[in-house]
Each structure stands twice: as C-alpha cells, then as structure tokens.
Design a protein around this motif. Sequence first.
Motif, PDB file in Angstrom:
ATOM      1  N   ASP A 188      44.914  34.823  50.846  1.00 29.75           N
ATOM      2  CA  ASP A 188      44.278  34.631  49.529  1.00 29.75           C
ATOM      3  C   ASP A 188      42.977  35.404  49.355  1.00 29.75           C
ATOM      4  N   GLU A 189      42.644  36.303  50.277  1.00 33.41           N
ATOM      5  CA  GLU A 189      41.428  37.119  50.139  1.00 33.41           C
ATOM      6  C   GLU A 189      41.807  38.562  49.848  1.00 33.41           C
ATOM      7  N   ALA A 190      41.217  39.117  48.782  1.00 30.14           N
ATOM      8  CA  ALA A 190      41.450  40.516  48.434  1.00 30.14           C
ATOM      9  C   ALA A 190      40.540  41.411  49.271  1.00 30.14           C
ATOM     10  N   ILE A 191      41.113  42.484  49.813  1.00 36.97           N
ATOM     11  CA  ILE A 191      40.358  43.411  50.669  1.00 36.97           C
ATOM     12  C   ILE A 191      40.630  44.836  50.201  1.00 36.97           C
ATOM     13  N   ILE A 192      39.574  45.609  49.995  1.00 32.51           N
ATOM     14  CA  ILE A 192      39.705  47.051  49.773  1.00 32.51           C
ATOM     15  C   ILE A 192      39.517  47.692  51.151  1.00 32.51           C
ATOM     16  N   PRO A 193      40.593  48.100  51.822  1.00 33.12           N
ATOM     17  CA  PRO A 193      40.507  48.464  53.246  1.00 33.12           C
ATOM     18  C   PRO A 193      39.887  49.837  53.489  1.00 33.12           C
ATOM     19  N   LYS A 194      39.216  49.957  54.625  1.00 36.06           N
ATOM     20  CA  LYS A 194      38.696  51.246  55.097  1.00 36.06           C
ATOM     21  C   LYS A 194      39.550  51.708  56.274  1.00 36.06           C
ATOM     22  N   GLY A 195      39.200  52.858  56.817  1.00 41.13           N
ATOM     23  CA  GLY A 195      40.028  53.477  57.840  1.00 41.13           C
ATOM     24  C   GLY A 195      40.261  52.644  59.078  1.00 41.13           C
ATOM     25  N   ASP A 196      39.283  51.810  59.460  1.00 38.51           N
ATOM     26  CA  ASP A 196      39.432  51.027  60.682  1.00 38.51           C
ATOM     27  C   ASP A 196      40.080  49.655  60.447  1.00 38.51           C
ATOM     28  N   PHE A 197      40.503  49.389  59.196  1.00 32.27           N
ATOM     29  CA  PHE A 197      41.140  48.110  58.872  1.00 32.27           C
ATOM     30  C   PHE A 197      42.534  48.060  59.485  1.00 32.27           C
ATOM     31  N   GLN A 198      42.862  46.932  60.135  1.00 27.47           N
ATOM     32  CA  GLN A 198      44.154  46.785  60.812  1.00 27.47           C
ATOM     33  C   GLN A 198      45.117  45.949  59.971  1.00 27.47           C
ATOM     34  N   ILE A 199      46.274  46.512  59.685  1.00 26.64           N
ATOM     35  CA  ILE A 199      47.317  45.803  58.936  1.00 26.64           C
ATOM     36  C   ILE A 199      47.965  44.758  59.838  1.00 26.64           C
ATOM     37  N   LYS A 200      48.218  43.563  59.289  1.00 23.51           N
ATOM     38  CA  LYS A 200      48.826  42.489  60.073  1.00 23.51           C
ATOM     39  C   LYS A 200      50.062  41.935  59.368  1.00 23.51           C
ATOM     40  N   THR A 201      50.935  41.322  60.159  1.00 21.33           N
ATOM     41  CA  THR A 201      52.107  40.643  59.608  1.00 21.33           C
ATOM     42  C   THR A 201      51.656  39.549  58.630  1.00 21.33           C
ATOM     43  N   GLY A 202      52.317  39.479  57.484  1.00 20.88           N
ATOM     44  CA  GLY A 202      51.959  38.493  56.458  1.00 20.88           C
ATOM     45  C   GLY A 202      51.078  39.060  55.365  1.00 20.88           C
ATOM     46  N   ASP A 203      50.463  40.229  55.606  1.00 17.11           N
ATOM     47  CA  ASP A 203      49.648  40.862  54.573  1.00 17.11           C
ATOM     48  C   ASP A 203      50.521  41.283  53.391  1.00 17.11           C
ATOM     49  N   GLN A 380      42.265  39.178  41.745  1.00 19.61           N
ATOM     50  CA  GLN A 380      40.955  39.400  42.355  1.00 19.61           C
ATOM     51  C   GLN A 380      40.515  40.857  42.271  1.00 19.61           C
ATOM     52  N   ALA A 381      41.409  41.741  41.855  1.00 17.49           N
ATOM     53  CA  ALA A 381      41.081  43.164  41.779  1.00 17.49           C
ATOM     54  C   ALA A 381      41.810  43.781  40.594  1.00 17.49           C
ATOM     55  N   GLU A 382      41.392  44.981  40.241  1.00 19.61           N
ATOM     56  CA  GLU A 382      42.031  45.712  39.152  1.00 19.61           C
ATOM     57  C   GLU A 382      42.339  47.139  39.601  1.00 19.61           C
ATOM     58  N   ALA A 383      43.442  47.666  39.108  1.00 21.28           N
ATOM     59  CA  ALA A 383      43.770  49.077  39.278  1.00 21.28           C
ATOM     60  C   ALA A 383      43.678  49.711  37.895  1.00 21.28           C
ATOM     61  N   LEU A 384      42.862  50.754  37.770  1.00 21.38           N
ATOM     62  CA  LEU A 384      42.602  51.367  36.470  1.00 21.38           C
ATOM     63  C   LEU A 384      42.821  52.865  36.545  1.00 21.38           C
ATOM     64  N   GLU A 385      43.248  53.421  35.403  1.00 21.63           N
ATOM     65  CA  GLU A 385      43.401  54.871  35.286  1.00 21.63           C
ATOM     66  C   GLU A 385      42.484  55.374  34.173  1.00 21.63           C
ATOM     67  N   PHE A 386      41.622  56.314  34.522  1.00 23.23           N
ATOM     68  CA  PHE A 386      40.732  56.958  33.551  1.00 23.23           C
ATOM     69  C   PHE A 386      41.155  58.418  33.370  1.00 23.23           C
ATOM     70  N   THR A 387      40.981  58.940  32.164  1.00 23.04           N
ATOM     71  CA  THR A 387      41.144  60.371  31.927  1.00 23.04           C
ATOM     72  C   THR A 387      39.765  60.975  31.678  1.00 23.04           C
ATOM     73  N   ILE A 388      39.447  62.031  32.400  1.00 16.27           N
ATOM     74  CA  ILE A 388      38.110  62.636  32.327  1.00 16.27           C
ATOM     75  C   ILE A 388      38.084  63.656  31.202  1.00 16.27           C
ATOM     76  N   ASN A 389      37.593  63.232  30.041  1.00 11.60           N
ATOM     77  CA  ASN A 389      37.520  64.114  28.874  1.00 11.60           C
ATOM     78  C   ASN A 389      36.143  64.741  28.686  1.00 11.60           C
ATOM     79  N   GLU A 390      35.110  64.033  29.123  1.00 14.16           N
ATOM     80  CA  GLU A 390      33.733  64.442  28.838  1.00 14.16           C
ATOM     81  C   GLU A 390      33.027  64.940  30.092  1.00 14.16           C
ATOM     82  N   PRO A 391      32.004  65.782  29.929  1.00 13.47           N
ATOM     83  CA  PRO A 391      31.232  66.246  31.088  1.00 13.47           C
ATOM     84  C   PRO A 391      30.549  65.066  31.789  1.00 13.47           C
TER      85      PRO A 391
END
Length: 457
Positions: A188-203, A380-391
């Motif tokens: 039930d905890e949301a994690i934004i993983p980094k390179g050293d994060f270990q995947i486990k059974t049940g994730d 607990q998290a969002e996935a978003l898509e932006f289009t870069i139109n402006e400088p």
Amino acid sequence: MKIIIIGDGKVGYSLAEQLSKEDNDVIVIDKDPDALRRANENLDVLCIRGNGVSTKVLFEAGIDEADVLIAATASDEMNMVCCLTGKKLGAAHTVARIRDPEYADELSLIKNELGLDMVINPERAAAREISRILRFPEAVNIETFAKGQVEMVEIKITDNMPISGMKIRDISDFVSSSILIGAVLREDEAIIPKGDFQIKTGDIAYIVGKPASITKFCRKIGLYAQKIKNVMIVGGGRIAYYLAKFLEESGMRIKIIESSHERCLTLSELLPEALIIHGDGSDESLLYSENLQEMGAFVSLTGHDEDNLMLALLAKQAGVPKVIAKISRNNYVNLIKSLGIDSIVNPGQITTNLILMFVRGLKNALGNPIKSLYRIVNNQAEALEFTINEPAKFLGIPLKHLKISKDILVAVIVRKNEIIIPHGNDSIKRGDSVILIAKNRQIFDLNEIISTEGSVD
C-alpha cells in the motif's frame, strides 16, 4: 479557478473532492439535501441546494464569474441544458456527462452546436479501458500516451519472475529492452524507484515503454501473450454494449448474459454478432452450462459491486485466465486486489481523471498543456503527459544538470516518432512530449518541478 459542479453523485463528489484539494474555488449544486450534507461535512466546498438549470441558482453560485461549469447529473438532457444555460450566463468553459448510446454518434455535433468544451461518456471510456486490458491480458491495467506510441502497463511480480530480487539498474540489461519501471506499489505504499531499488515478489510494478518493448519485456520475464478468443460478459448495460463493439473489432467472440428479457432483445438487434443469453448471471449452474471454464476472459458488469466481486471470484475459481470486475466504490479496490482478481475498472474514476486533465490543461493553456493524466498506484501518484510548446530555461540542458523535484520521475521523452527512455545525458527539446510520474503531487506546468539552478523540493 472557480468551478461549479452540478450533480453530487459519485462523479460529482469525487470531482469536488479532488478539485478542492487543488486550491480551486468549488461550488456544488444538487437538489438532494442528503448528498449535499455529505459534501458539506467532508469537503472544503460551497454547497447550494437547488436545480442546476435555474438561472437564479446559477447566479447564486456565481456563474458569471465561473471558469468551468461541470454538469454531472443523472440526466443527459439536463446536463446539456445546464451547460447551454451556463454558457449563456457567462461560464467560460462547460463540461457535460452524456451517457446514452443513442447520442454516441452525435457527440461531436452536440458539442459544437451547444458550445460545449468537453463531452464525457463514462461507460464508453470504461469499455475502451477494458478492451485495452483484454488485448494485453498479462496486465492488471494499461494506459496509453503519445497517441498510442507509449504504454504504461501495471503487472504483479510473482516468485517465478527472474526480475524478483533484482535491482532496477540491472533489469534493463537483463531484458535487453528499452523499458522503465516508473513506480512500484509495495504494501500500500507508492514508491518512485531509483537505480538501487530492489524489486520483490508481491510488488505491483508500472512498466513504461513502447508497446513492442513492453511485449518483449513481458515475454522475457515469463508473461506470455496468449490472445483471448472468447469473452463472457455478465450484465448487458451500456458498458457491455460499448465493450462488445470494441472487442468485435478485435475478432473476439462475445457472450453476454443479461437478466432483462427486454434488454436482451435490444442487444440482439444492436449486436447481431454477439451471443445474447437471457438468464440470471449470478446462477453458477447457468455460467457453467455456458462453458465459463472455457472462456479466455470474464467481465462482470452488473449494477452491483457485491455481485461483480462474487462473480469475478467464481470465474477465477473456474480457471478463467483473465477476470475483470466493474466497481463503483473506491473503498473496495484494495480488498479486491488482495483476493486475486486480475483487474478492476471504475467508470467514475475514469471520468474524474479525464475532467481533471481538462481542468489542469485550462490552468496551463498558454504554456505546455497536459495531454494525458492518469491516477495510478492506488491514487497515490499520477502519470502525466506534457507537450512542450513554449520556450523554457530547461530546454536543451542534460537531465543530469537539472534540479528535478523529489518524487518526480521523467519517464519518457517522445520526439516525433522516436521514443526515448531518458538517461542523464538526454535533454528535453521544444516540440517534445514528456511523460512524468509524480508521487503525492498535482502538477500543472513543467516549470514548477524542473529548474536549471538552486534546489527544488
């Protein structure tokens, strides 16, 4: 922004809850005092009892200063009239929920003639999501970005998968496929993983990449794509109708069980290629007599969450490889996942996400607009898509030299037809679409979370 919501049902309440959290001035209008009492007690919103078509009620809500009017009552016609009236009285933008299949082929005409800025059909949106899941049966859920060029697939990690126990940084080399694990749900905890994060059974892991790359990844970890040929649907409502239309286009054979004889006759006319059966879908003997155990997928779409849950469990017990249940209440989500049901679909939540994307896009209409928004990892998290139109100051600068907010991941950069899983030396350019994953944060503009100097929190 000042936002008026007419209708305080499940969708209206969910919208009011989320939009008020995002520092909007929210006014809710409904004729039902009990519905308003719940919103008044639990949310930071202004509640007005009355008819949303009434000009007196709309002026009391401040319609002439409203940035957005959202009509989400139970009546399509009332929603259209509310929006038409609201627009005439000064609302800058209007959104209508229109559900009747008879209007499905006329939505663009209705939108243009009534001056609506957005029309949403929750049942059609839910059916499209179910059809995507059934085309990729290994996934718990699947979302699309960049007009289908990028997918985000939700999968459960099991003991027999070789990546269980492996660190994120080692997974790409192992699967030799350009994918990214953008988020993980663990206990039930949301994690934004980094390179050293270990995947486990049940994730529960959220995999992002090109559809072909994700398919290759799934094969490598032991999830083999087996095309679904036969689908049994219990419940013959609007979602079932739209779903059958989508699945027939994919060549699947459809069997719908519906308790209303009159509805069966209607479906037989609308869906001549599908097999329509009049009967009680909760009758176990009926399901088995219709070869439940031989189905490639089972979808429970009755009007009752409890029935959908029990039917899904029955189908799972019968050995159906892919089982999907429609659930209307968010508080059941974790329970259902713990029981082993493959996927759940909540039409109200889908509708809320689409309208939230529209509202946030208005806030940033002059900058880099949001193209897609999905709430993931148990919201607990969002996935978003932006289009870069402006400088922007961060354009052209390698990501490793930028200060990016904590718990924000730049997951994918789409540059024309090129899909980039970014590393430190990659940079964002004007015209790119950028897909982000953000934990416990609402984002309206990339400039909020990416800086070329100083520390960003």
